[in-house]
Enzyme design. Structure first.
Site, PDB file in Angstrom:
ATOM      1  N   SER A  84       8.479   3.995  -0.199  1.00  0.00           N
ATOM      2  CA  SER A  84       7.229   3.396  -0.968  1.00  0.00           C
ATOM      3  C   SER A  84       7.185   3.436  -2.410  1.00  0.00           C
ATOM      4  O   SER A  84       7.240   2.751  -3.182  1.00  0.00           O
ATOM      5  CB  SER A  84       5.977   3.870  -0.381  1.00  0.00           C
ATOM      6  OG  SER A  84       4.757   3.216  -0.905  1.00  0.00           O
ATOM      7  N   SER A 115       0.928  -1.205   0.026  1.00  0.00           N
ATOM      8  CA  SER A 115       0.085  -0.066  -0.271  1.00  0.00           C
ATOM      9  C   SER A 115       0.753   1.247  -0.027  1.00  0.00           C
ATOM     10  O   SER A 115       1.970   1.399   0.668  1.00  0.00           O
ATOM     11  CB  SER A 115      -0.850  -0.019   1.133  1.00  0.00           C
ATOM     12  OG  SER A 115      -1.680   0.921   0.987  1.00  0.00           O
ATOM     13  N   GLU A 116       0.430   2.028  -0.883  1.00  0.00           N
ATOM     14  CA  GLU A 116       1.753   2.963  -1.323  1.00  0.00           C
ATOM     15  C   GLU A 116       1.924   4.218   0.036  1.00  0.00           C
ATOM     16  O   GLU A 116       2.788   4.832   0.029  1.00  0.00           O
ATOM     17  CB  GLU A 116       1.269   3.930  -2.458  1.00  0.00           C
ATOM     18  CG  GLU A 116       0.029   4.732  -2.344  1.00  0.00           C
ATOM     19  CD  GLU A 116      -0.942   4.106  -3.157  1.00  0.00           C
ATOM     20  OE1 GLU A 116      -0.952   2.717  -3.258  1.00  0.00           O
ATOM     21  OE2 GLU A 116      -2.057   4.911  -4.072  1.00  0.00           O
ATOM     22  N   ASN A 117       1.005   4.187   0.958  1.00  0.00           N
ATOM     23  CA  ASN A 117       1.196   5.005   2.288  1.00  0.00           C
ATOM     24  C   ASN A 117       2.143   4.190   3.251  1.00  0.00           C
ATOM     25  O   ASN A 117       2.485   5.133   4.084  1.00  0.00           O
ATOM     26  CB  ASN A 117      -0.177   5.265   2.803  1.00  0.00           C
ATOM     27  CG  ASN A 117      -0.847   3.838   3.440  1.00  0.00           C
ATOM     28  OD1 ASN A 117      -0.986   3.093   2.453  1.00  0.00           O
ATOM     29  ND2 ASN A 117      -1.477   4.117   4.607  1.00  0.00           N
TER      30      ASN A 117
END
Lengths: 218, 232, 218, 232
Positions: free
Chosen positions: C87, C45-47
Site C-alpha cells: 500500500s 485506502s492505505e490499510n
C-alpha cells in the site's frame, strides 16, 4: 575418491529435519536424491518456489513451473509460489538454513569465486552473490582440482570473487574440510584417499590435526 | 477504468529508440512474448533492457539481440546465449551484471519510492566497486539504488481491464516488481477476464501499477531445459 | 460560506478521469459522494484496498473489510487487496494521482501540521507523513479558522510538522488557494464571502491578483 | 514439516518479560486475539510491542495495556484509546510513533535482510531527528533502519501445517511483513487446513517465515466503527 553422486550423498548427511535448503546448479542439485530417512527438508528455488519436487513425468511438463536452472519441475504438496523479491527476502533475511553451491575457486579464508572468467566466460552471478553474502551456513560442493589438475582450494582466489569470508565447509571428491581461522581444516578423507593426496591437491593452507577418519557413506 | 488496448502493436506505442525498458521473466518463463515480437517488428533500437536474463539465441530477448536492437543489458544471468556472449566480449553490447536479489529489490525499490537501500550482496566483489559500504550489526553492506524504466513490460496469466494481474507458477518471478517500476507499464496476459472475475484477495499485481493491458496471442511458452523422470 | 459538504463538493471538481485517489479521514471522506458524472476514479485506502466502495448495507458488515478510518466498507467490482508495505509502495512510489487530507495548520510555504498537539493530543501520524512526503498533488480540506476563530493558514506552523513544503492547494469554507512562491494565492471565494473576510481569516501571506471569482458549485 | 501447536498457550511458550514483539493488525482488524488473551493470562510484562495501533480500551492490545504489561509501544496511530493516552501523557508508557509506511517497510526490511533504506516520509519533522538525510533526484530522504522482534504474532484466515498463510480482506495489513520479521513467528488462523489444500499460487505468506501455527478459538473480530448505509 568420490564421484559427483558421492559428494552429493556426503553433503546430504549434513541435512537436519525441518531445514529449508537452497541447492545450486550442478552437484548440489543431486543432493535432493539422497535425503536421509526420517529427515524432512524443503527446497527453495530462488526463481520463486518453496517445496520444489522432482522432475515431472514425461508429458506432464509445465512451462510455467521451472527451477533456477530453468529445468521443468513439480511442486510438492504444501508448496508455495512467490516473486523474486520475496524469494531473496528469504535468502537475505536468513530464513534458509543451508545453502549448497558449486565453485571454481575457494580460498582458505572462505572467499569464493564462481561466476566469471574474465575475457572468456561471462554468465553472470545470478543469485550466487546474494546467497553467499547472506547465508550463515554455506557448503561448497566441487571437485578438489580443475580439469587441468590444478587445485581449486587456494591461498587466494585468482578469479573475480562472488563473496568474501563466507564459505564454512567444503565437500570435494577427496575430502571434507571446514574453513577455520588459519586455513582449510581437514575433517574427513574420501574412501581410499590418503592425506598425502589431499595435501598435494590443496594449494591453500591445510590444517591437519590428529587422526583424519575416512568418510562413511551409506 | 479501462486500460485495455487491442494488441501488442498498440501496447508498445510510445516506446522509442534509446529508451530503458524492464522486461519480466526468468529464463524463458513468464516473458512478454507478444511485446518482444512487436518490438522486433517495429525495429526500435538503442534499447537498454533490464531483465534477469537475455533469452536464448532464437527466443525471448535473443530476438532483439540478433537484430542489434539492444545497446545495453542490465541482468543477473546471461548464460545459454552465444550471440549475447559474442556481442558482449566484442564490446558491441554494454552489460551491467547485478546480483539477482539486488536486481529484484532495486526494481521493487524503484516502484515503491525507496531511492536506495543497503544489502550485503556483492560486498568485496566487483559489484561493490565505487559503492558506499556501511556496517550494520558488524556485517558489511553496500548501498544499492532504485531502478526504474520508461516502460515496463510484464506477462501474466490472467488480467482484468483495471490492470489487476494474477500470475501462474514460477512465471511470476520478476514480473510483479517490474510492473511497479515502469513509468508506463504494459501487461500482456493469456486471458483477459471481465471486471469482478478476479478474487480481490488473490490479485498479485494491483491494477494501479498497470497502464495498458491486452490479451496476447499464440503463446509458445518455450521450455528451456525439458527435464523429466520415467514412470516405473 | 461553505459547509463541510460544500468543501467536499468543490474538491470533487478537481478529480480527473482515471485517477487513483487517497482520501483522508474527515471532510476528505465526503468527497466520494460527489464524484462528477463521467469521471471514473478509484479510491485507495492505505490499510490495503484499492477500489473501495460505499458503506455496506445494514447486516452486511464484514469485520475483515474496513478503511483507514476503521469503518466498515465494501469492495467495488475489480477491487484488490494488498498488505501495508505494498500500500505504501503505491503511495511512496507516486502511483496515486491525488491525496486529500485534513490539517490543523498549513503555512504559506506549504508546510502542514495535522498529527500532534504536544502534551494534549497524541494520536500519531498514521499514514499522513508518508502521504504528504510522497504525493505530487496534495489538496488540504479544512475550515479556514479553528474553533477559537484563529486562522489555520499561517506564516509558519506552530504545531509539530507532518511534512514540509508539500501542500499545493487548500480548499476551505471561505476560499480556494494555491500555495505558490510567496504565499497563499487566492483563486476563488466561497459563495457570499468577501475578499476582506478572507484577508481577516488568513494569517499567512495572501496573494491577491486581479478579479477573484466566486466558486461555482453544482 | 509440521509446525502445528495445540493452542495459544503452547504457541506463546518462550515469550518472556521484556521481550520485543510484533503484532499484526490494523485497528482491531486482523489482530491475533487468541495470543493476546494468552499473554494477558500469562502475565508477561515489560513488553515492547510493535503494532500499527494499540487496540481500544477493552480489546486488542488495550487488554495488555490495562494490566500494565507493555513498557513501550512502537506504532503509527494510537487514537481511540483513553488508557493508552493516559499512560503515555503520564510517562508510564514509552511511545515511539513512526509513519505508517515506514513502519510497514521497516518490518519488511527486517525480514528481508535489508538493514536500512531511504524514504521521504518524515523529512523535516520530529521523526527525522538525528536521522541521516540524503537527497536523491533533488528530493530529501531520511535513512530508516530495519525492525525485528523476538516473536512476531500474526493472524491469518487459513493456514496449513507448513505455515503457509492466506489472509482475508483488509485483515491482511501488517501481518505479512511482521511474519517475516520475527526471530520466531507464531501464526494463529481461523482455519487450519491439510497440506495441499491451499493453492500454492495463492499463498500470501510462505511457510518458511512461520515457526508455530494453531487454529484459534472463538474469534470475536470486533468492529471498531460500524458504518452502514440504508437500503432504499
Amino acid at each position: 575418491m568420490l564421484d559427483k553422486k558421492g559428494i552429493a550423498k556426503r553433503i546430504a548427511q549434513e541435512l537436519r529435519d525441518g531445514w529449508y535448503v537452497n541447492l545450486g546448479i550442478g552437484i548440489p542439485t543431486l543432493i535432493a536424491n539422497y535425503i536421509p530417512q526420517g529427515i524432512n527438508v524443503e527446497f527453495q528455488s530462488e526463481n520463486g518456489i518453496l517445496g520444489m519436487g522432482p522432475f515431472p513425468f514425461e508429458g506432464e511438463e509445465d512451462a510455467d513451473l521451472i527451477n533456477a536452472g530453468k529445468q521443468t519441475i513439480t511442486a510438492m504438496s504444501g508448496a508455495c509460489i512467490f516473486d523474486s523479491a520475496t524469494s531473496f527476502a528469504m535468502i537475505r533475511g536468513q530464513h534458509i538454513q543451508l545453502t549448497v553451491l558449486g565453485a571454481m575457486e575457494v580460498s582458505d579464508n572462505g572467499d569464493i569465486a564462481n561466476w566469471k572468467i574474465p575475457g572468456r566466460m561471462v554468465k553472470g552471478m545470478g543469485g550466487a552473490m546474494d546467497l553467499v553474502a547472506s547465508a550463515d551456513n554455506i557448503i561448497v560442493a566441487m571437485m578438489h582440482t580443475n580439469k587441468k589438475g590444478k587445485s581449486k582450494l587456494l591461498r587466494q582466489c585468482t578469479l573475480p570473487l562472488t563473496g568474501v569470508q563466507c564459505v564454512k565447509k567444503i565437500v570435494t571428491n577427496l575430502a571434507v574440510l571446514d574453513i577455520v581461522e588459519g586455513g582449510f581444516k581437514l575433517l574427513e578423507r574420501a574412501p581410499g584417499v590418503s592425506i598425502e593426496e589431499i595435501k598435494a591437491a590443496t594449494e591453500g593452507r591445510l590444517i591437519i590435526e590428529g587422526e583424519i577418519p575416512e568418510m562413511v557413506i551409506a | 477504468m479501462n486500460k485495455v488496448v487491442a494488441n501488442a502493436q498498440e501496447a508498445i506505442k510510445g516506446i522509442e529508440d534509446n529508451m530503458t525498458l524492464m522486461l519480466g521473466g526468468f529464463g524463458l518463463c513468464g516473458i512478454p512474448e507478444n511485446c518482444i515480437a512487436a518490438m522486433v517488428d517495429a525495429n526500435i533500437t538503442g534499447l537498454t533492457c533490464i531483465s534477469n536474463n537475455a533469452g536464448v539465441d532464437d527466443f525471448g530477448l535473443g530476438l532483439l539481440l540478433q537484430k542489434r536492437q539492444i545497446k545495453k543489458m542490465i541482468s543477473s544471468y546471461v548464460g545459454e546465449n552465444d550471440e549475447f556472449e559474442r556481442q558482449m566480449l566484442s564490446g558491441e553490447l554494454e552489460v551491467d551484471l547485478i546480483p539477482q536479489g539486488s536486481l529484484a529489490e532495486r526494481c521493487r525499490a524503484g516502484g515503491a519510492g525507496i531511492p536506495a537501500f543497503f544489502t550485503p550482496a556483492g560486498f568485496g566483489t566487483e559489484v561493490a566497486a565505487e559503492k558506499e559500504v556501511r556496517y550494520f550489526n558488524g556485517k558489511p553492506h553496500i548501498l544499492e539504488t532504485a531502478l526504474t524504466a520508461d516502460f515496463a513490460i510484464v506477462k501474466a496469466w490472467k488480467g482484468d481491464p483495471m490492470g489487476n494481474l494474477i500470475y501462474k507458477g514460477t512465471a511470476r518471478n520478476f514480473n510483479p516488481m517490474m510492473a511497479m517500476a515502469g513509468k508506463i507499464t504494459i501487461a500482456e496476459v493469456e486471458e483477459l477476464v471481465a471486471p469482478g472475475e478476479l478474487d480481490p484477495n488473490q490479485v498479485h499485481t494491483p491494477g494501479i501499477f498497470i497502464q495498458r493491458i491486452f490479451q496476447g496471442a499464440k503463446y509458445e511458452k518455450r521450455i528451456e531445459q525439458r527435464t523429466v523422470r520415467q514412470k516405473n
